[in-house]
Design an enzyme around this catalytic site. Structure first.
Site, PDB file in Angstrom:
ATOM      1  N   GLY A  27     -30.215  63.051 -28.004  1.00  0.00           N
ATOM      2  CA  GLY A  27     -31.094  61.968 -28.461  1.00  0.00           C
ATOM      3  C   GLY A  27     -32.561  62.270 -28.217  1.00  0.00           C
ATOM      4  O   GLY A  27     -32.944  63.415 -28.005  1.00  0.00           O
ATOM      5  N   HIS A  33     -34.923  68.546 -34.072  1.00  0.00           N
ATOM      6  CA  HIS A  33     -33.562  68.058 -34.342  1.00  0.00           C
ATOM      7  C   HIS A  33     -33.381  67.785 -35.833  1.00  0.00           C
ATOM      8  O   HIS A  33     -32.333  68.092 -36.414  1.00  0.00           O
ATOM      9  CB  HIS A  33     -33.294  66.747 -33.579  1.00  0.00           C
ATOM     10  CG  HIS A  33     -33.323  66.879 -32.092  1.00  0.00           C
ATOM     11  ND1 HIS A  33     -34.329  66.365 -31.314  1.00  0.00           N
ATOM     12  CD2 HIS A  33     -32.442  67.464 -31.231  1.00  0.00           C
ATOM     13  CE1 HIS A  33     -34.077  66.616 -30.038  1.00  0.00           C
ATOM     14  NE2 HIS A  33     -32.944  67.283 -29.957  1.00  0.00           N
ATOM     15  N   GLY A 144     -30.646  74.750 -31.896  1.00  0.00           N
ATOM     16  CA  GLY A 144     -32.014  75.255 -31.969  1.00  0.00           C
ATOM     17  C   GLY A 144     -32.189  76.515 -31.127  1.00  0.00           C
ATOM     18  O   GLY A 144     -31.549  76.674 -30.087  1.00  0.00           O
ATOM     19  N   LYS A 146     -34.803  77.196 -29.494  1.00  0.00           N
ATOM     20  CA  LYS A 146     -35.646  76.972 -28.309  1.00  0.00           C
ATOM     21  C   LYS A 146     -34.814  77.145 -27.042  1.00  0.00           C
ATOM     22  O   LYS A 146     -35.256  77.737 -26.072  1.00  0.00           O
ATOM     23  CB  LYS A 146     -36.307  75.587 -28.325  1.00  0.00           C
ATOM     24  CG  LYS A 146     -37.363  75.506 -27.222  1.00  0.00           C
ATOM     25  CD  LYS A 146     -38.161  74.258 -27.292  1.00  0.00           C
ATOM     26  CE  LYS A 146     -37.483  73.125 -26.582  1.00  0.00           C
ATOM     27  NZ  LYS A 146     -37.318  73.369 -25.124  1.00  0.00           N
ATOM     28  N   VAL A 173     -39.211  74.524 -33.915  1.00  0.00           N
ATOM     29  CA  VAL A 173     -40.240  73.752 -34.628  1.00  0.00           C
ATOM     30  C   VAL A 173     -41.365  73.485 -33.630  1.00  0.00           C
ATOM     31  O   VAL A 173     -41.115  73.088 -32.492  1.00  0.00           O
ATOM     32  CB  VAL A 173     -39.662  72.439 -35.187  1.00  0.00           C
ATOM     33  CG1 VAL A 173     -40.754  71.616 -35.878  1.00  0.00           C
ATOM     34  CG2 VAL A 173     -38.524  72.736 -36.172  1.00  0.00           C
ATOM     35  N   SER A 182     -40.043  69.397 -27.900  1.00  0.00           N
ATOM     36  CA  SER A 182     -39.005  69.193 -26.892  1.00  0.00           C
ATOM     37  C   SER A 182     -39.001  67.728 -26.496  1.00  0.00           C
ATOM     38  O   SER A 182     -40.073  67.093 -26.438  1.00  0.00           O
ATOM     39  CB  SER A 182     -39.317  70.042 -25.651  1.00  0.00           C
ATOM     40  OG  SER A 182     -38.591  69.572 -24.535  1.00  0.00           O
ATOM     41  N   ARG A 184     -38.671  66.739 -23.674  1.00  0.00           N
ATOM     42  CA  ARG A 184     -39.366  66.633 -22.379  1.00  0.00           C
ATOM     43  C   ARG A 184     -40.895  66.663 -22.525  1.00  0.00           C
ATOM     44  O   ARG A 184     -41.599  66.404 -21.562  1.00  0.00           O
ATOM     45  CB  ARG A 184     -38.895  67.738 -21.438  1.00  0.00           C
ATOM     46  CG  ARG A 184     -37.435  67.516 -21.009  1.00  0.00           C
ATOM     47  CD  ARG A 184     -36.983  68.475 -19.930  1.00  0.00           C
ATOM     48  NE  ARG A 184     -35.715  68.080 -19.356  1.00  0.00           N
ATOM     49  CZ  ARG A 184     -34.523  68.591 -19.694  1.00  0.00           C
ATOM     50  NH1 ARG A 184     -34.439  69.526 -20.616  1.00  0.00           N
ATOM     51  NH2 ARG A 184     -33.410  68.160 -19.115  1.00  0.00           N
TER      52      ARG A 184
END
Ligand code: PAF
Length: 275
Positions: A27, A33, A144, A146, A173, A182, A184
């Site tokens: 989420g 995403h 992803g 990342k 991205v 992110s 975070r």
């Protein structure tokens, strides 16, 4: 988009569906995403996303409780990206009894970089992703780049455990200033957010040096850590690795540079593949 809180409801809705694409998430969705969902939209007939903040992949001192939960906004983003089904179970649905069986990643893939710094993290990821794969039974799943080590663990798990699933790695991205998106990033103060693109810039500088022919990777890595530390970061690592297995780089292999560093109370990770 149909929202399913139970495994039974999702399975009933997917019964007989062919060409199912799946992207698991925790989420607090951002454009990274959304790009997973759009990739799946172009490759699958039915697109399924999940939103579940998975306790078993967080360490005892990590941000499980603080992890941002933004369900309404997530639903709107998934719907707009063409997702057909959202699976959003609660903990009792996914872990009705304390989990006693786990999927254990290979030590060679687990006991380095993120796995070394976050013991048990990839075991939690591999276990929940296996559960989700068994529930959704997708033909294709997107992750992803990342989370580069996570993608490597999932690819190897799928191959060794014979999941009949094609794994797609989607490009990172970035914000206009280069910061990798992110969930975070929302923890950063305004001052930290202005500083945060330095992580990507430092990696980019490393890539430039390697393209220019430098092969003294250990020196390059420590120079990069020095730059970060001089600007208020606490680097966990900046490292040049083999793309295939994240082992220390050796001649003739495709390389990736990866970094993890703390800025204030926020830990950021990033990486750049070298062609
Ligand atoms: O990358 C994430 O968000 C999580 O690790 C995942 C794959 C959804 C498993 O909880």
């Amino acid at each position: 988009m149909q929202v399913h809180r139970s495994i039974q409801s999702l399975r009933a809705a997917l019964g007989g569906a062919s060409h199912v694409g799946f992207a698991p998430t925790m989420g607090n969705l951002h454009a990274g995403h959304v790009s997973l969902m759009r990739t799946l939209r172009s490759q699958a007939k039915t697109v399924v996303a999940s939103v579940f903040v998975n306790r078993t992949q967080f360490g005892p001192n990590e941000d499980f409780d603080a992890y941002p939960r933004t369900f309404e906004a997530d639903c709107a983003a998934l719907e707009a990206a063409g997702v057909n089904h959202l699976f959003a179970p609660n903990e009792a649905e996914l872990y009705p009894t304390p989990q006693q069986y786990f999927v254990e990643p290979a030590p060679a893939h687990d006991r380095l970089l993120e796995g070394a710094l976050r013991p048990g993290h990839f075991r939690g990821v591999a276990t929940v992703v296996s559960k989700l794969f068994n529930i959704v039974q997708p033909d294709v799943a997107a992750f992803g780049k990342k989370d580069y080590q996570q993608l490597m663990v999932i690819r190897n798990m799928v191959r060794e455990m014979n999941f009949p699933i094609t794994i797609i790695g989607c490009e990172i991205v970035r914000a206009d200033d280069g910061l990798a998106l992110s969930s975070r990033n929302g923890y950063l103060s305004a001052t930290e957010r202005a500083e945060a693109p330095r992580l990507q810039q430092t990696l980019q500088q490393l890539v430039t040096e390697i393209h220019a022919g430098r092969q003294d990777y250990t020196t390059l890595e420590s120079e990069a850590c020095t730059v970060l530390a001089a600007n208020g970061w606490q680097p966990d690592y900046v490292t040049v690795r083999s793309q295939a297995d994240l082992q220390p780089a050796s001649a003739g292999e495709k390389l990736v540079v990866l970094a993890a560093a703390r800025l204030g109370r926020t830990r950021l990770i990033d990486n750049i593949e070298i062609d």
